[in-house]
Design a protein around this motif. Structure first.
Motif, PDB file in Angstrom:
ATOM      1  N   ASP A  21       0.815  -1.218   0.000  1.00 10.53           N
ATOM      2  CA  ASP A  21       0.000   0.000   0.000  1.00 10.53           C
ATOM      3  C   ASP A  21       0.845   1.263   0.000  1.00 10.53           C
ATOM      4  O   ASP A  21       0.387   2.318  -0.435  1.00 10.53           O
ATOM      5  CB  ASP A  21      -0.913   0.005   1.226  1.00 10.53           C
ATOM      6  N   GLY A  22       2.059   1.165   0.524  1.00 11.03           N
ATOM      7  CA  GLY A  22       2.914   2.336   0.594  1.00 11.03           C
ATOM      8  C   GLY A  22       4.375   1.929   0.631  1.00 11.03           C
ATOM      9  O   GLY A  22       4.714   0.755   0.822  1.00 11.03           O
ATOM     10  N   ILE A  23       5.240   2.916   0.446  1.00 14.65           N
ATOM     11  CA  ILE A  23       6.677   2.656   0.447  1.00 14.65           C
ATOM     12  C   ILE A  23       7.401   3.847   1.049  1.00 14.65           C
ATOM     13  O   ILE A  23       6.956   4.993   0.935  1.00 14.65           O
ATOM     14  CB  ILE A  23       7.175   2.377  -0.992  1.00 14.65           C
ATOM     15  N   LYS A  24       8.509   3.568   1.722  1.00 13.29           N
ATOM     16  CA  LYS A  24       9.427   4.602   2.185  1.00 13.29           C
ATOM     17  C   LYS A  24      10.752   4.388   1.463  1.00 13.29           C
ATOM     18  O   LYS A  24      11.390   3.346   1.634  1.00 13.29           O
ATOM     19  CB  LYS A  24       9.636   4.516   3.699  1.00 13.29           C
ATOM     20  N   LEU A  25      11.142   5.369   0.672  1.00 13.92           N
ATOM     21  CA  LEU A  25      12.438   5.351   0.019  1.00 13.92           C
ATOM     22  C   LEU A  25      13.383   6.172   0.887  1.00 13.92           C
ATOM     23  O   LEU A  25      13.211   7.387   1.035  1.00 13.92           O
ATOM     24  CB  LEU A  25      12.341   5.940  -1.389  1.00 13.92           C
ATOM     25  N   GLN A  26      14.351   5.507   1.475  1.00 16.37           N
ATOM     26  CA  GLN A  26      15.228   6.114   2.466  1.00 16.37           C
ATOM     27  C   GLN A  26      16.648   6.229   1.926  1.00 16.37           C
ATOM     28  O   GLN A  26      17.252   5.225   1.535  1.00 16.37           O
ATOM     29  CB  GLN A  26      15.233   5.267   3.748  1.00 16.37           C
ATOM     30  N   LEU A  27      17.184   7.437   1.887  1.00 20.13           N
ATOM     31  CA  LEU A  27      18.591   7.625   1.564  1.00 20.13           C
ATOM     32  C   LEU A  27      19.446   7.007   2.664  1.00 20.13           C
ATOM     33  O   LEU A  27      19.161   7.172   3.851  1.00 20.13           O
ATOM     34  CB  LEU A  27      18.890   9.131   1.458  1.00 20.13           C
ATOM     35  N   LEU A  28      20.494   6.291   2.273  1.00 19.75           N
ATOM     36  CA  LEU A  28      21.422   5.752   3.265  1.00 19.75           C
ATOM     37  C   LEU A  28      22.125   6.891   3.984  1.00 19.75           C
ATOM     38  O   LEU A  28      22.773   7.732   3.365  1.00 19.75           O
ATOM     39  CB  LEU A  28      22.470   4.855   2.588  1.00 19.75           C
ATOM     40  N   HIS A  29      21.978   6.915   5.317  1.00 25.55           N
ATOM     41  CA  HIS A  29      22.684   7.877   6.147  1.00 25.55           C
ATOM     42  C   HIS A  29      23.785   7.160   6.919  1.00 25.55           C
ATOM     43  O   HIS A  29      23.561   6.064   7.442  1.00 25.55           O
ATOM     44  CB  HIS A  29      21.730   8.542   7.151  1.00 25.55           C
ATOM     45  N   ILE A  30      24.939   7.775   7.002  1.00 28.04           N
ATOM     46  CA  ILE A  30      26.026   7.271   7.843  1.00 28.04           C
ATOM     47  C   ILE A  30      25.911   7.990   9.182  1.00 28.04           C
ATOM     48  O   ILE A  30      26.097   9.212   9.258  1.00 28.04           O
ATOM     49  CB  ILE A  30      27.414   7.541   7.223  1.00 28.04           C
ATOM     50  N   LEU A  31      25.569   7.246  10.231  1.00 28.73           N
ATOM     51  CA  LEU A  31      25.323   7.842  11.542  1.00 28.73           C
ATOM     52  C   LEU A  31      26.388   7.430  12.542  1.00 28.73           C
ATOM     53  O   LEU A  31      26.848   6.281  12.548  1.00 28.73           O
ATOM     54  CB  LEU A  31      23.942   7.417  12.066  1.00 28.73           C
ATOM     55  N   LYS A  32      26.768   8.350  13.386  1.00 33.90           N
ATOM     56  CA  LYS A  32      27.733   8.072  14.446  1.00 33.90           C
ATOM     57  C   LYS A  32      27.243   6.922  15.319  1.00 33.90           C
ATOM     58  O   LYS A  32      26.051   6.781  15.571  1.00 33.90           O
ATOM     59  CB  LYS A  32      27.929   9.316  15.319  1.00 33.90           C
ATOM     60  N   GLY A  33      28.181   6.112  15.759  1.00 37.11           N
ATOM     61  CA  GLY A  33      27.851   5.029  16.673  1.00 37.11           C
ATOM     62  C   GLY A  33      27.368   3.765  16.004  1.00 37.11           C
ATOM     63  O   GLY A  33      26.980   2.817  16.690  1.00 37.11           O
ATOM     64  N   THR A  34      27.390   3.735  14.668  1.00 36.43           N
ATOM     65  CA  THR A  34      26.962   2.530  13.953  1.00 36.43           C
ATOM     66  C   THR A  34      28.179   1.807  13.378  1.00 36.43           C
ATOM     67  O   THR A  34      29.232   2.409  13.140  1.00 36.43           O
ATOM     68  CB  THR A  34      26.006   2.874  12.800  1.00 36.43           C
ATOM     69  N   ASP A  35      28.023   0.521  13.113  1.00 37.60           N
ATOM     70  CA  ASP A  35      29.107  -0.229  12.477  1.00 37.60           C
ATOM     71  C   ASP A  35      29.356   0.274  11.061  1.00 37.60           C
ATOM     72  O   ASP A  35      30.479   0.203  10.557  1.00 37.60           O
ATOM     73  CB  ASP A  35      28.773  -1.721  12.464  1.00 37.60           C
ATOM     74  N   LEU A  36      28.313   0.775  10.421  1.00 37.79           N
ATOM     75  CA  LEU A  36      28.482   1.341   9.085  1.00 37.79           C
ATOM     76  C   LEU A  36      29.392   2.563   9.133  1.00 37.79           C
ATOM     77  O   LEU A  36      30.216   2.773   8.232  1.00 37.79           O
ATOM     78  CB  LEU A  36      27.117   1.715   8.502  1.00 37.79           C
ATOM     79  N   ALA A  37      29.269   3.368  10.178  1.00 35.15           N
ATOM     80  CA  ALA A  37      30.129   4.540  10.327  1.00 35.15           C
ATOM     81  C   ALA A  37      31.586   4.123  10.492  1.00 35.15           C
ATOM     82  O   ALA A  37      32.499   4.733   9.907  1.00 35.15           O
ATOM     83  CB  ALA A  37      29.671   5.382  11.516  1.00 35.15           C
ATOM     84  N   ASP A  38      31.819   3.078  11.282  1.00 31.62           N
ATOM     85  CA  ASP A  38      33.188   2.584  11.458  1.00 31.62           C
ATOM     86  C   ASP A  38      33.774   2.143  10.119  1.00 31.62           C
ATOM     87  O   ASP A  38      34.934   2.430   9.806  1.00 31.62           O
ATOM     88  CB  ASP A  38      33.212   1.421  12.452  1.00 31.62           C
ATOM     89  N   LEU A  39      32.968   1.427   9.339  1.00 32.20           N
ATOM     90  CA  LEU A  39      33.423   0.957   8.032  1.00 32.20           C
ATOM     91  C   LEU A  39      33.714   2.129   7.105  1.00 32.20           C
ATOM     92  O   LEU A  39      34.745   2.154   6.419  1.00 32.20           O
ATOM     93  CB  LEU A  39      32.359   0.044   7.417  1.00 32.20           C
ATOM     94  N   TYR A  40      32.812   3.097   7.087  1.00 35.26           N
ATOM     95  CA  TYR A  40      32.957   4.246   6.199  1.00 35.26           C
ATOM     96  C   TYR A  40      34.206   5.061   6.539  1.00 35.26           C
ATOM     97  O   TYR A  40      34.912   5.543   5.652  1.00 35.26           O
ATOM     98  CB  TYR A  40      31.710   5.121   6.281  1.00 35.26           C
ATOM     99  N   GLN A  41      34.483   5.208   7.824  1.00 35.59           N
ATOM    100  CA  GLN A  41      35.621   6.024   8.230  1.00 35.59           C
ATOM    101  C   GLN A  41      36.954   5.295   8.036  1.00 35.59           C
ATOM    102  O   GLN A  41      37.983   5.932   7.809  1.00 35.59           O
ATOM    103  CB  GLN A  41      35.438   6.470   9.679  1.00 35.59           C
ATOM    104  N   SER A  42      36.937   3.977   8.100  1.00 37.16           N
ATOM    105  CA  SER A  42      38.179   3.225   7.887  1.00 37.16           C
ATOM    106  C   SER A  42      38.434   2.927   6.418  1.00 37.16           C
ATOM    107  O   SER A  42      39.585   2.868   5.978  1.00 37.16           O
ATOM    108  CB  SER A  42      38.141   1.907   8.683  1.00 37.16           C
ATOM    109  N   ASP A  43      37.370   2.759   5.645  1.00 38.91           N
ATOM    110  CA  ASP A  43      37.495   2.420   4.224  1.00 38.91           C
ATOM    111  C   ASP A  43      36.324   3.049   3.470  1.00 38.91           C
ATOM    112  O   ASP A  43      35.348   2.364   3.145  1.00 38.91           O
ATOM    113  CB  ASP A  43      37.505   0.904   4.054  1.00 38.91           C
ATOM    114  N   PRO A  44      36.374   4.362   3.227  1.00 40.23           N
ATOM    115  CA  PRO A  44      35.226   5.077   2.644  1.00 40.23           C
ATOM    116  C   PRO A  44      34.727   4.436   1.347  1.00 40.23           C
ATOM    117  O   PRO A  44      35.518   4.036   0.490  1.00 40.23           O
ATOM    118  CB  PRO A  44      35.779   6.484   2.389  1.00 40.23           C
ATOM    119  N   PHE A  45      33.419   4.333   1.233  1.00 40.01           N
ATOM    120  CA  PHE A  45      32.789   3.824   0.018  1.00 40.01           C
ATOM    121  C   PHE A  45      31.980   4.961  -0.593  1.00 40.01           C
ATOM    122  O   PHE A  45      31.613   5.932   0.088  1.00 40.01           O
ATOM    123  CB  PHE A  45      31.904   2.604   0.327  1.00 40.01           C
ATOM    124  N   PRO A  46      31.697   4.883  -1.905  1.00 37.20           N
ATOM    125  CA  PRO A  46      30.996   5.996  -2.575  1.00 37.20           C
ATOM    126  C   PRO A  46      29.565   6.158  -2.075  1.00 37.20           C
ATOM    127  O   PRO A  46      28.869   5.172  -1.799  1.00 37.20           O
ATOM    128  CB  PRO A  46      31.027   5.596  -4.060  1.00 37.20           C
TER     129      PRO A  46
END
Length: 324
Positions: A214-239
């Motif tokens: 019935d509905g959808i949320k299209l969410q831009l990927l955010h890099i947030l402090k305190g997440t494992d994704l943030a650790d990955l991004y800061q050690s090996d940045p991805f586009p």
């Protein structure tokens, strides 16, 4: 379709159509956790998930539900009358991850309020046992109940990377059972997950366009402090997406979605104190203005590339299996 002079079926248009006036969400915390955090599947959450469990804008958990509602109302003060109507949005963590004996009084007390028009609960497809679905169906006969499912992607390699914790057939089964009970289902998709190309993101949306959502949320990927994704991004940045690249991807996704699917989100908000990247996403109004201008310039609209319009009669496609 006029859709409030936009080229897509916006949530604001749909709410005004249904209720005759603006309706705002009250973001609440139901006091639950998540199988990705309590040790059932893991203890660090999904790779992108902050400590707020996707409920960074919800009222504080330490408050009673009544206090949370007052706090949430204060946030939209001046935008609408104090008597509502409002959507009670249980946003933090997984909001069906509790026994019916806990969920029933929680949800019933909120729906009993005259200022609440809709119960909206964000959850996981693997946290919807039959008795919980039965409870939601019962409540849906009192007032509308929406169920938001965090899918994010259809691609198994990405699902493993983000630690989603369930395979795609679990989502299909949950959707089938919810729709059999007449519930409104909104699906979350994240655009820009590491390793995914725009064509992969379109494939996720194309898949959903063939299902009775019935509905959808299209969410831009955010890099947030305190997440494992943030650790990955800061050690090996991805586009990451540029604003222009993101708008192009969103438009191509909107073109695939049937006109009846309500667009609940087009970008999302990263909490200002947590957001690392992309910094351009702070300018939400600029993003939406660019989207609207680009759609007008391209003379395109939601559903322009949709192959068919499923779900109009509540039918469940034969491809969706339903576990008894």
């Amino acid at each position: 379709m006029h859709w409030d002079q936009k080229s897509y079926h916006s949530l604001s248009y749909e709410l005004t159509r249904q209720f005759g006036k603006k309706v705002y969400k009250l973001s609440l915390d139901g006091g639950m956790t998540c199988p990705n955090r309590d040790g059932t599947l893991g203890d660090r959450g999904c790779i992108f998930c902050s400590q707020g469990g996707s409920g960074d804008f919800a009222a504080p958990r330490c408050q009673s539900l009544e206090e949370q509602i007052r706090t949430a109302k204060a946030r939209v003060q001046g935008k609408m009358p104090q008597d509502g109507p409002y959507i009670a949005y249980f946003q933090s963590y997984t909001n069906t991850y509790a026994p019916v004996s806990y969920l029933s009084p929680l949800f019933s007390s909120v729906l009993a309020r005259p200022d609440i028009a809709v119960l909206d609960t964000a959850t996981r497809p693997d946290c919807l046992p039959s008795d919980v679905v039965g409870l939601l169906a019962k409540l849906n006969r009192q007032k509308p109940v929406w169920v938001e499912l965090g899918l994010q992607t259809i691609h198994p390699e990405t699902a493993r990377f983000i630690r989603r914790g369930y395979p795609l057939p679990v989502f299909e089964d949950a959707l089938a059972r919810l729709k059999r009970e007449g519930l409104t289902v909104i699906v979350h998709v994240i655009l820009g997950l590491p390793g995914e190309t725009p064509s992969m993101m379109e494939a996720t949306v194309s898949y959903l366009s063939r299902l009775p959502i019935d509905g959808i949320k299209l969410q831009l990927l955010h890099i947030l402090k305190g997440t494992d994704l943030a650790d990955l991004y800061q050690s090996d940045p991805f586009p990451l997406f540029t604003m222009e690249g993101y708008v192009d991807c969103v438009i191509r996704c909107l073109e695939l979605l049937p006109p009846h699917v309500v667009i609940h989100r087009l970008t999302g908000d990263g909490p200002g104190n947590l957001l690392i990247a992309p910094q351009w996403s702070r300018r939400k109004r600029a993003v939406l203005n660019l989207l609207h201008q680009t759609m007008a310039r391209r003379n395109t609209w939601q559903g322009r590339r949709a192959s068919h319009v499923p779900g109009e009669t509540g039918e469940i496609p034969a491809s969706l299996t339903c576990t008894p």
